[in-house]
Design an enzyme around this catalytic site. Structure first.
Site, PDB file in Angstrom:
ATOM      1  N   ASN A  44     -14.401  -5.225   3.061  1.00  0.00           N
ATOM      2  CA  ASN A  44     -13.539  -6.571   3.010  1.00  0.00           C
ATOM      3  C   ASN A  44     -14.382  -7.782   3.228  1.00  0.00           C
ATOM      4  O   ASN A  44     -14.539  -8.764   2.978  1.00  0.00           O
ATOM      5  CB  ASN A  44     -12.390  -6.239   3.524  1.00  0.00           C
ATOM      6  CG  ASN A  44     -11.490  -5.868   2.721  1.00  0.00           C
ATOM      7  OD1 ASN A  44     -11.371  -5.435   1.494  1.00  0.00           O
ATOM      8  ND2 ASN A  44     -10.068  -5.581   3.160  1.00  0.00           N
ATOM      9  N   LYS A  54      -7.520 -11.455   7.944  1.00  0.00           N
ATOM     10  CA  LYS A  54      -7.265 -10.867   8.976  1.00  0.00           C
ATOM     11  C   LYS A  54      -8.461  -9.434   9.373  1.00  0.00           C
ATOM     12  O   LYS A  54      -8.930  -9.323  10.455  1.00  0.00           O
ATOM     13  CB  LYS A  54      -6.137 -10.141   8.926  1.00  0.00           C
ATOM     14  CG  LYS A  54      -6.055  -8.755   8.208  1.00  0.00           C
ATOM     15  CD  LYS A  54      -4.756  -8.103   8.496  1.00  0.00           C
ATOM     16  CE  LYS A  54      -4.198  -7.089   7.683  1.00  0.00           C
ATOM     17  NZ  LYS A  54      -5.436  -5.949   7.627  1.00  0.00           N
ATOM     18  N   ARG A  59       1.344 -14.184   1.427  1.00  0.00           N
ATOM     19  CA  ARG A  59       0.424 -14.221   2.852  1.00  0.00           C
ATOM     20  C   ARG A  59      -0.733 -15.053   3.040  1.00  0.00           C
ATOM     21  O   ARG A  59      -1.407 -14.531   2.043  1.00  0.00           O
ATOM     22  CB  ARG A  59       0.358 -12.931   3.336  1.00  0.00           C
ATOM     23  CG  ARG A  59       1.891 -12.300   3.612  1.00  0.00           C
ATOM     24  CD  ARG A  59       1.764 -10.575   4.064  1.00  0.00           C
ATOM     25  NE  ARG A  59       1.629  -9.974   3.004  1.00  0.00           N
ATOM     26  CZ  ARG A  59       1.468  -8.475   3.168  1.00  0.00           C
ATOM     27  NH1 ARG A  59       1.776  -7.830   4.404  1.00  0.00           N
ATOM     28  NH2 ARG A  59       1.286  -7.490   2.136  1.00  0.00           N
ATOM     29  N   LEU A 111      -7.182  -0.456  -2.666  1.00  0.00           N
ATOM     30  CA  LEU A 111      -6.501  -1.342  -3.789  1.00  0.00           C
ATOM     31  C   LEU A 111      -6.387  -2.491  -3.791  1.00  0.00           C
ATOM     32  O   LEU A 111      -6.350  -3.262  -2.567  1.00  0.00           O
ATOM     33  CB  LEU A 111      -4.905  -0.525  -4.282  1.00  0.00           C
ATOM     34  CG  LEU A 111      -3.946  -0.808  -2.963  1.00  0.00           C
ATOM     35  CD1 LEU A 111      -3.438  -2.305  -3.016  1.00  0.00           C
ATOM     36  CD2 LEU A 111      -2.971   0.351  -3.291  1.00  0.00           C
ATOM     37  N   CYS A 131      -5.465  -9.591   3.472  1.00  0.00           N
ATOM     38  CA  CYS A 131      -6.366  -8.651   3.910  1.00  0.00           C
ATOM     39  C   CYS A 131      -7.601  -9.402   4.226  1.00  0.00           C
ATOM     40  O   CYS A 131      -7.938  -9.407   5.582  1.00  0.00           O
ATOM     41  CB  CYS A 131      -6.702  -7.804   2.856  1.00  0.00           C
ATOM     42  SG  CYS A 131      -5.454  -6.391   2.428  1.00  0.00           S
ATOM     43  N   GLY A 151     -13.812 -21.512  -5.741  1.00  0.00           N
ATOM     44  CA  GLY A 151     -12.578 -21.911  -5.780  1.00  0.00           C
ATOM     45  C   GLY A 151     -12.099 -22.477  -4.631  1.00  0.00           C
ATOM     46  O   GLY A 151     -12.776 -23.069  -3.680  1.00  0.00           O
ATOM     47  N   LYS A 190     -14.266   0.637   5.454  1.00  0.00           N
ATOM     48  CA  LYS A 190     -13.091  -0.475   4.945  1.00  0.00           C
ATOM     49  C   LYS A 190     -13.403  -1.968   5.441  1.00  0.00           C
ATOM     50  O   LYS A 190     -13.333  -2.770   4.671  1.00  0.00           O
ATOM     51  CB  LYS A 190     -11.783   0.267   5.438  1.00  0.00           C
ATOM     52  CG  LYS A 190     -10.622  -0.977   4.935  1.00  0.00           C
ATOM     53  CD  LYS A 190     -10.375  -1.157   3.535  1.00  0.00           C
ATOM     54  CE  LYS A 190      -9.580  -2.295   3.492  1.00  0.00           C
ATOM     55  NZ  LYS A 190      -9.181  -2.418   1.893  1.00  0.00           N
ATOM     56  N   GLU A 203      -3.995  -5.972  -4.532  1.00  0.00           N
ATOM     57  CA  GLU A 203      -2.759  -6.322  -5.036  1.00  0.00           C
ATOM     58  C   GLU A 203      -2.935  -7.151  -6.352  1.00  0.00           C
ATOM     59  O   GLU A 203      -3.935  -7.862  -7.025  1.00  0.00           O
ATOM     60  CB  GLU A 203      -2.024  -7.226  -4.514  1.00  0.00           C
ATOM     61  CG  GLU A 203      -1.614  -6.872  -2.990  1.00  0.00           C
ATOM     62  CD  GLU A 203      -0.939  -7.782  -1.882  1.00  0.00           C
ATOM     63  OE1 GLU A 203      -0.647  -8.959  -2.266  1.00  0.00           O
ATOM     64  OE2 GLU A 203      -0.957  -7.527  -0.749  1.00  0.00           O
ATOM     65  N   VAL A 214       1.021  -1.144  -0.043  1.00  0.00           N
ATOM     66  CA  VAL A 214       0.169  -0.013   0.098  1.00  0.00           C
ATOM     67  C   VAL A 214       0.938   1.252  -0.054  1.00  0.00           C
ATOM     68  O   VAL A 214       0.621   2.147  -0.773  1.00  0.00           O
ATOM     69  CB  VAL A 214      -0.936   0.093   1.191  1.00  0.00           C
ATOM     70  CG1 VAL A 214      -1.517   1.444   1.441  1.00  0.00           C
ATOM     71  CG2 VAL A 214      -1.935  -1.034   1.186  1.00  0.00           C
TER      72      VAL A 214
HETATM   73  P1  NAD Z   1       3.267  -4.423   4.167  1.00  0.00           P
HETATM   74  O1  NAD Z   1       3.599  -5.456   4.912  1.00  0.00           O
HETATM   75  O2  NAD Z   1       3.548  -4.777   2.696  1.00  0.00           O
HETATM   76  O3  NAD Z   1       4.007  -3.127   4.248  1.00  0.00           O
HETATM   77  C1  NAD Z   1       4.107  -2.546   5.737  1.00  0.00           C
HETATM   78  C2  NAD Z   1       5.611  -1.732   5.705  1.00  0.00           C
HETATM   79  O4  NAD Z   1       5.578  -0.858   6.851  1.00  0.00           O
HETATM   80  C3  NAD Z   1       6.755  -2.571   5.570  1.00  0.00           C
HETATM   81  O5  NAD Z   1       7.668  -2.246   4.358  1.00  0.00           O
HETATM   82  C4  NAD Z   1       7.421  -2.396   6.973  1.00  0.00           C
HETATM   83  O6  NAD Z   1       8.852  -2.670   6.674  1.00  0.00           O
HETATM   84  C5  NAD Z   1       7.060  -1.018   7.231  1.00  0.00           C
HETATM   85  N1  NAD Z   1       6.994  -0.612   8.475  1.00  0.00           N
HETATM   86  C6  NAD Z   1       6.575  -1.269   9.715  1.00  0.00           C
HETATM   87  N2  NAD Z   1       6.724  -0.672  10.731  1.00  0.00           N
HETATM   88  C7  NAD Z   1       7.263   0.680  10.413  1.00  0.00           C
HETATM   89  C8  NAD Z   1       8.107   1.703  11.282  1.00  0.00           C
HETATM   90  N3  NAD Z   1       7.912   1.675  12.572  1.00  0.00           N
HETATM   91  N4  NAD Z   1       8.480   2.589  10.387  1.00  0.00           N
HETATM   92  C9  NAD Z   1       8.363   2.546   9.205  1.00  0.00           C
HETATM   93  N5  NAD Z   1       8.038   1.652   8.375  1.00  0.00           N
HETATM   94  C10 NAD Z   1       7.351   0.495   8.954  1.00  0.00           C
HETATM   95  O7  NAD Z   1       1.726  -4.169   4.263  1.00  0.00           O
HETATM   96  P2  NAD Z   1       0.723  -3.785   3.138  1.00  0.00           P
HETATM   97  O8  NAD Z   1       0.059  -5.039   2.694  1.00  0.00           O
HETATM   98  O9  NAD Z   1       1.140  -2.592   2.566  1.00  0.00           O
HETATM   99  O10 NAD Z   1      -0.675  -3.212   4.281  1.00  0.00           O
HETATM  100  C11 NAD Z   1      -0.328  -2.074   5.078  1.00  0.00           C
HETATM  101  C12 NAD Z   1      -1.648  -1.648   5.445  1.00  0.00           C
HETATM  102  O11 NAD Z   1      -2.668  -1.410   4.468  1.00  0.00           O
HETATM  103  C13 NAD Z   1      -2.439  -2.878   6.147  1.00  0.00           C
HETATM  104  O12 NAD Z   1      -3.137  -2.219   7.444  1.00  0.00           O
HETATM  105  C14 NAD Z   1      -3.363  -3.410   5.227  1.00  0.00           C
HETATM  106  O13 NAD Z   1      -4.379  -4.359   5.938  1.00  0.00           O
HETATM  107  C15 NAD Z   1      -3.511  -2.083   4.575  1.00  0.00           C
HETATM  108  N6  NAD Z   1      -4.117  -2.731   3.088  1.00  0.00           N
HETATM  109  C16 NAD Z   1      -3.438  -3.583   2.518  1.00  0.00           C
HETATM  110  C17 NAD Z   1      -3.814  -3.902   1.098  1.00  0.00           C
HETATM  111  C18 NAD Z   1      -3.126  -4.937   0.101  1.00  0.00           C
HETATM  112  O14 NAD Z   1      -3.637  -5.425  -0.583  1.00  0.00           O
HETATM  113  N7  NAD Z   1      -1.978  -5.320   0.581  1.00  0.00           N
HETATM  114  C19 NAD Z   1      -5.144  -3.254   0.534  1.00  0.00           C
HETATM  115  C20 NAD Z   1      -5.706  -2.284   1.064  1.00  0.00           C
HETATM  116  C21 NAD Z   1      -5.420  -2.011   2.544  1.00  0.00           C
END
Ligand code: NAD
Length: 471
Positions: free
Chosen positions: A231, A286, A350, A156, A283, A276, A227, A158, A15
């Site tokens: 989901n 959790k 994941r 968004l 997401c 499927g 949100k 992935e 994200v």
């Molecule tokens: P991710 O694990 O890919 O990325 C999280 C990032 O945060 C990592 O790079 C980590 O190193 C960094 N981080 C952690 N602690 C930190 C700190 N103290 N300082 C700086 N950086 C730090 O996670 P993601 O998939 O991008 O998801 C992030 C959030 O967005 C979650 O809450 C998720 O539920 C939400 N979200 C994810 C998606 C998806 O498709 N992945 C879509 C919508 C919302």
């Protein structure tokens, strides 16, 4: 472009990184912070740590110009008007979201605030997180008038994250202050007034979409719930069609026809009605659990969400039983596995149903040749190659001399395999498809025994699986 705003995005994952380059793409000045030094070093060299369409191109276009990467949170916050928090919120033991990463970041932000900032929750968080962030900032001595906290959930997906971010169905902003709402409106203005879509070098959207994005301003609590509820609803659609699939199979109906018929109803819609092996990813599992927990905290019984989870977990058993009933014993059997990522077009493993199935096969003593177009590196880190598990270069290598081939991820390339070649490669032409990528008639005409979800199996050799034989 008009009205460039200085933005700090904390977290450079699926994200945060996408948000950072997309904000740069619509004309803002962005600093993206991560505490993972290796990731930041990669990004500063122009390497992209995740597989995502259009991301390498946009990163190349803006890195060192409109978007910079750093581990220095304090300096980044000081220079920015809006600070987006996009760190992980994984599932904790109780099902609740683990907000410790968010809290750690908020404490660091508190030490860096010297003038008015808008702090934006981009991570998916339970209702009242906005309020907690405000309290933590206050506890750290930040003056109430020197910040606002806004909820701006991200929708968004992935695999199409960049396009989803730049061409969103809606942008939700949860805040009760006009000042914060105004800044957020200015940040998203190129999308909501359509200026970005009129740019010659704008990314091409889905079906060349050019209509301005819709923006909805609500309270913080409503935005947070939008949100989680979105989901949970999508997960519910998947579990619903999987439950229907199991019924369809037992009455000689076809879940693909049923889903098509249901999806033609505009009140229902065809999306997320794909039977499927069940949903996975970082997401849905959790977020459904966290939403359930939120309801429990309010003394409400949202048992429907338990059922969504139960059906999803059971679907993996349903699929595994199909493998067993097609192959009988598994010890020593050679099985080709197509797909490791939790869905197609991503390298994210994941909570991937594919990995769960793979683990069960290994436990049962099978020998696996696995292939995925993007997720092998991540899978290898979790399940290293062994005498029982090989990672291979393509689908046909996986199929070579295998007793059966499983399709576990809906990658496009798995839907367009050279079926004659595949049949020649396999020891026995058995395909067990957990994503319904083929029509049974097509597989039958290519000489396969084909087992899928919610449809009658095709047995070309006349040997139906034991569990399906009439007693
Ligand atoms: P991710 O694990 O890919 O990325 C999280 C990032 O945060 C990592 O790079 C980590 O190193 C960094 N981080 C952690 N602690 C930190 C700190 N103290 N300082 C700086 N950086 C730090 O996670 P993601 O998939 O991008 O998801 C992030 C959030 O967005 C979650 O809450 C998720 O539920 C939400 N979200 C994810 C998606 C998806 O498709 N992945 C879509 C919508 C919302």
């Amino acid at each position: 472009m008009q009205d460039a705003i200085s933005i700090c995005v904390i977290g450079s994952g699926y994200v945060g990184l996408v948000a950072a380059v997309c904000f740069a793409e619509i004309g803002h000045h962005v600093i993206c912070v991560d505490n993972d030094e290796q990731k930041v070093a990669m990004l500063n060299k122009g390497e992209v740590p995740i597989f995502e369409d259009n991301l390498p191109e946009l990163l190349k276009k803006h890195r060192g110009r409109n978007v910079h990467f750093t581990t220095e949170l304090r300096a980044a916050v000081e220079q920015s008007a809006a600070i987006f928090i996009a760190v992980g919120t994984p599932q904790g033991d109780s099902g609740a979201a683990d907000l410790s990463y968010v809290e750690a970041v908020v404490s660091e932000i508190a030490r860096a605030i010297s003038d008015y900032k808008v702090i934006v929750e981009k991570s998916t968080v339970p209702v009242y997180t906005n309020e907690w962030i405000r309290r933590i900032l206050n506890r750290h001595g930040v003056q109430p008038g020197s910040f606002d906290v806004v909820s701006n959930p991200e929708f968004l997906r992935e695999g199409s994250a960049v396009s989803d971010f730049l061409f969103p169905d809606r942008i939700v902003i949860g805040t009760s202050t006009g000042r914060a709402a105004d800044l957020m409106r200015r940040i998203y203005a190129p999308l909501t007034d359509g200026a970005y879509y009129r740019q010659e070098d704008a990314l091409k959207g889905p079906h060349n979409r050019s209509a301005a994005a819709k923006l909805l301003v609500t309270t913080a609590q409503s935005a947070e719930i939008i949100k989680h509820a979105s989901n949970a609803f999508l997960a519910l659609k998947i579990s619903f069609i999987n439950a229907v699939a199991n019924l369809a199979e037992s009455v000689n109906a076809d879940v693909e026809d049923i889903a098509a018929g249901m999806g033609m109803d505009s009140r229902i819609g065809s999306k997320f009605l794909r039977a499927g092996v069940g949903y996975g990813g970082s997401c849905f599992p959790k977020d459904v659990a966290a939403f359930r927990w939120v309801a429990q905290q309010q003394g409400l019984d949202f048992g429907l969400l338990d059922e969504v989870q139960r059906i999803n977990n059971a679907q993996r058993d349903v699929f595994f039983n199909k493998i067993r009933s097609a192959l009988w014993t598994l010890r020593g059997k050679r099985i080709a596995v197509l797909g490791l990522a939790f869905k197609g077009n991503t390298d994210d493993i994941r909570e991937s149903p594919a990995l769960d199935i793979l683990r069960r096969l290994l436990d049962a003593g099978a020998c696996i040749a696995a292939y995925d177009p993007a997720a092998i590196e991540k899978a290898e880190a979790l399940l290293p190659p062994s005498a029982q598990l090989r990672y291979v270069e393509d689908a046909y290598e996986a199929a070579q001399d295998a007793d059966a081939l499983l399709i576990l991820t809906d990658w496009k390339e798995f839907a367009t395999l050279d079926l004659a070649r595949l049949n020649r490669a396999l020891r026995y032409p058995i395909v067990i498809d957990g994503r319904n990528l083929y029509r049974p008639e097509t597989m039958s005409s290519h000489g396969f025994n084909y087992i899928s979800i919610g449809r009658q199996p095709v047995w070309n050799d006349g040997a139906r699986p034991i569990s399906q034989r009439p007693i």
